[in-house]
Design an enzyme around this catalytic site. Structure first.
Site, short mmCIF file in Angstrom:
data_model
loop_
_atom_site.label_atom_id
_atom_site.label_comp_id
_atom_site.label_asym_id
_atom_site.label_seq_id
_atom_site.Cartn_x
_atom_site.Cartn_y
_atom_site.Cartn_z
N LYS A 113 0.76 -1.23 0.08
CA LYS A 113 0.00 0.13 0.10
C LYS A 113 1.03 1.35 -0.04
O LYS A 113 0.38 2.48 -0.73
CB LYS A 113 -0.98 0.14 1.29
CG LYS A 113 -2.21 -0.92 1.01
CD LYS A 113 -3.15 -0.72 2.17
CE LYS A 113 -4.27 -1.52 1.63
NZ LYS A 113 -5.33 -1.49 2.91
N LYS A 194 -4.51 -10.64 -6.67
CA LYS A 194 -5.78 -10.92 -5.88
C LYS A 194 -6.95 -9.87 -6.49
O LYS A 194 -6.75 -8.83 -6.90
CB LYS A 194 -5.55 -10.43 -4.17
CG LYS A 194 -6.64 -10.66 -3.30
CD LYS A 194 -5.93 -9.90 -2.02
CE LYS A 194 -6.35 -8.52 -1.95
NZ LYS A 194 -6.26 -7.89 -0.88
N LYS A 197 -11.21 -4.62 -5.24
CA LYS A 197 -12.39 -3.71 -5.62
C LYS A 197 -11.52 -2.52 -5.96
O LYS A 197 -12.19 -1.70 -6.79
CB LYS A 197 -13.15 -3.24 -4.57
CG LYS A 197 -12.72 -3.03 -3.19
CD LYS A 197 -13.70 -3.14 -1.95
CE LYS A 197 -12.99 -2.88 -0.60
NZ LYS A 197 -13.54 -3.66 0.35
P1 AMP Z 1 -11.22 -5.79 3.20
O1 AMP Z 1 -12.18 -5.54 1.88
O2 AMP Z 1 -9.80 -5.54 2.79
O3 AMP Z 1 -11.66 -5.21 4.21
O4 AMP Z 1 -11.40 -7.33 3.22
C1 AMP Z 1 -12.31 -7.89 3.74
C2 AMP Z 1 -12.23 -9.53 4.11
O5 AMP Z 1 -12.25 -10.00 2.73
C3 AMP Z 1 -10.95 -9.85 4.72
O6 AMP Z 1 -11.21 -10.99 5.35
C4 AMP Z 1 -9.99 -10.31 3.32
O7 AMP Z 1 -9.31 -11.37 3.76
C5 AMP Z 1 -11.24 -10.98 2.32
N1 AMP Z 1 -10.73 -10.72 1.04
C6 AMP Z 1 -10.51 -9.77 0.53
N2 AMP Z 1 -10.10 -9.99 -0.80
C7 AMP Z 1 -9.98 -11.47 -1.25
C8 AMP Z 1 -9.72 -12.15 -2.20
N3 AMP Z 1 -9.49 -11.83 -3.31
N4 AMP Z 1 -10.08 -13.58 -1.88
C9 AMP Z 1 -10.50 -13.89 -0.64
N5 AMP Z 1 -10.65 -13.11 0.49
C10 AMP Z 1 -10.44 -11.96 0.12
#
Ligand code: AMP
Ligand code: TRP
Length: 329
Positions: A113, A194, A197
Site C-alpha cells: 500500500k 488478488k 475492488k
Molecule cells: P477488506 O475488503 O480488505 O476489508 O477485506 C475484507 C475481507 O475479505 C478480509 O477477510 C479479506 O481477507 C477478504 N478478502 C479480500 N479480498 C479477498 C480475495 N481476493 N480472496 C479472498 N478473500 C479476500
C-alpha cells in the site's frame, strides 16, 4: 459452557467483491449458532487510505445492509460500526507502545500500500495495531478472514503475547479461521494478482451487488489458457481460480468439478459457472435491495450493536489500563 468468540471486520472502502464474499463474509453466517460473533464495519481502518466523506457514509450503510443480506442475524450476532466504540482507538494506542516499528514496517500489506501513495502516513503503518485492538478487545478465539490477513493475525498474536508476558495474563491468543476453499480469489483478468475492488480493470472483479448480466459477461471474458483441458493446477492459474469460485458457490470439491467437465470445453464450463454464481448471489442481491433503504432498521441494528460491543470493550480497557498502572477515574 460459555460460547467461544468469533470476531471479524470488513472495511467500508468500496463495493465488495466475490473475493470478500468467499474469503470472509459468506462464512460469517454459519458461525453464529456455535459462537458469540462480532462483526464490525471497519471505518477506522478504511480511512488509512483517503476516503471521500460522502462515499464513506454511503459505503458504511451499504456494508451493514450487506451483512444483514448475507444472513447475519442481529439477534444472534453483534453488528456494529468500529468508530462507535471508542475503546478500539484507546486500546490501539496502548498496544502501539509495545509494538515493534520494524515488525510493522515488514508487513506485506503496508509495503504494497505504501508504494501506491506519494507520502506514507502513520495510520497506514499502525493499521495492524488497530486490528489487533479490535480482536483483543473481545477475548476473541477465532478470526474468519481471507489469506491476505494472515500476517495481521500473526502480529496480533505477537502483541497479545508480549502484553501478557510484560503485564501478566490478560488477552486470549486468537487463531485465524481460514475459508475452506477460496481463501484467496484472484483477478479474472490477471490470475497472478488478488481480486480487489480497487483494481482499475473492472472486468477483473465481480461485485456482490451488481447486475446479473454484468456478472455473466465478466465470467465469459475471464482469462484462461490455450491448453483447452479442464484440470486444477498451478500451470493453469486462471482456470484454477475459476474452479475455486465454482467450488465455493456449488459446494462441490475441486476434484468433482474437474471430473464433471472432463473432455468438455472452457465455454460450457464458464457458462455453467456463471449460472452457479448468479444463482448463489441472487438471494443476497434481492435481500440487499429490500433492506438498504430502510434507514430506521439499519440504524437500530448498528446502535444496538454498538451498545453490546461497548459493554465488553469497556471491561477490557479498564483491565488493561489498570495493569499498565493508570489510576482509575
Ligand atoms: P477488506 O475488503 O480488505 O476489508 O477485506 C475484507 C475481507 O475479505 C478480509 O477477510 C479479506 O481477507 C477478504 N478478502 C479480500 N479480498 C479477498 C480475495 N481476493 N480472496 C479472498 N478473500 C479476500
Ligand atoms: N483489516 C481487515 C481487512 O482489510 C479488516 C479488519 C479490520 C478486520 N479489523 C479486523 C478483520 C479485525 C478481522 C478482524 O480485511
Amino acid at each position: 459452557m460459555e460460547k467461544k468468540v468469533v470476531y471479524s471486520g470488513i472495511q467500508p472502502s468500496g463495493s465488495l467483491t466475490i473475493g470478500n464474499y468467499i474469503g470472509a463474509l459468506r462464512n460469517f453466517k454459519d458461525l453464529q449458532d456455535d459462537y458469540l460473533c462480532l462483526y464490525c464495519i471497519a471505518d477506522l481502518h478504511a480511512i488509512t487510505v483517503h476516503q471521500e466523506p460522502k462515499n464513506l457514509r454511503k459505503n458504511t450503510l451499504d456494508l451493514i445492509a450487506l451483512y444483514l443480506a448475507a444472513g447475519i442475524d442481529p439477534e444472534k450476532s453483534i453488528i456494529y460500526i468500529q468508530s462507535h466504540v471508542h475503546e478500539h482507538t484507546e486500546l490501539a494506542w496502548a498496544l502501539n507502545t509495545i509494538t515493534g516499528l520494524g515488525q510493522l514496517q515488514r508487513m506485506t500489506q503496508f509495503k504494497s500500500k505504501s508504494q501506491k501513495v506519494k507520502e506514507v502516513e502513520a495510520g497506514l503503518l499502525n493499521y495492524p495495531v488497530l486490528m489487533a485492538a479490535d480482536i483483543l478487545l473481545y477475548n476473541t478465539n477465532f478470526v474468519p478472514v481471507g489469506e491476505d490477513q494472515r500476517q495481521h493475525l500473526e502480529i496480533t498474536r505477537d502483541i497479545a503475547e508480549r502484553f501478557n508476558s510484560r503485564y501478566s495474563e490478560t488477552f486470549t491468543i486468537p487463531e485465524i479461521l481460514p475459508a475452506k476453499v477460496g481463501g484467496r480469489i484472484m483477478s479474472l483478468q490477471d490470475p497472478m494478482s488478488k481480486m480487489s475492488k480497487s483494481d482499475s480493470n473492472k472486468d477483473g472483479f465481480i461485485l456482490i451487488i451488481e447486475d446479473e448480466n454484468e456478472t455473466r459477461k465478466k465470467l465469459k471474458k475471464a482469462v484462461t489458457d490455450s491448453l483447452g483441458k479442464i484440470s486444477y493446477n498451478d500451470d493453469q492459474k486462471g482456470l484454477k481460480n475459476l474452479i475455486d469460485i465454482y467450488a465455493s458457490f456449488s459446494g462441490l470439491s475441486t476434484d468433482e468439478i474437474v471430473c464433471k467437465y472432463e473432455g468438455k470445453g472452457y465455454g460450457i464450463f464458464k457458462e455453467e459457472l456463471a449460472e452457479v454464481v448468479t444463482l448463489g448471489l441472487r438471494p443476497i442481491r434481492e435481500k440487499f435491495k429490500e433492506i438498504r433503504d430502510d434507514k430506521a432498521y439499519l440504524e437500530k441494528v448498528y446502535k444496538e450493536g454498538a451498545e453490546k460491543a461497548s459493554y465488553i470493550a469497556a471491561k477490557t480497557v479498564r483491565k488493561v489500563y489498570k495493569k499498565m498502572g493508570f489510576i482509575p477515574r
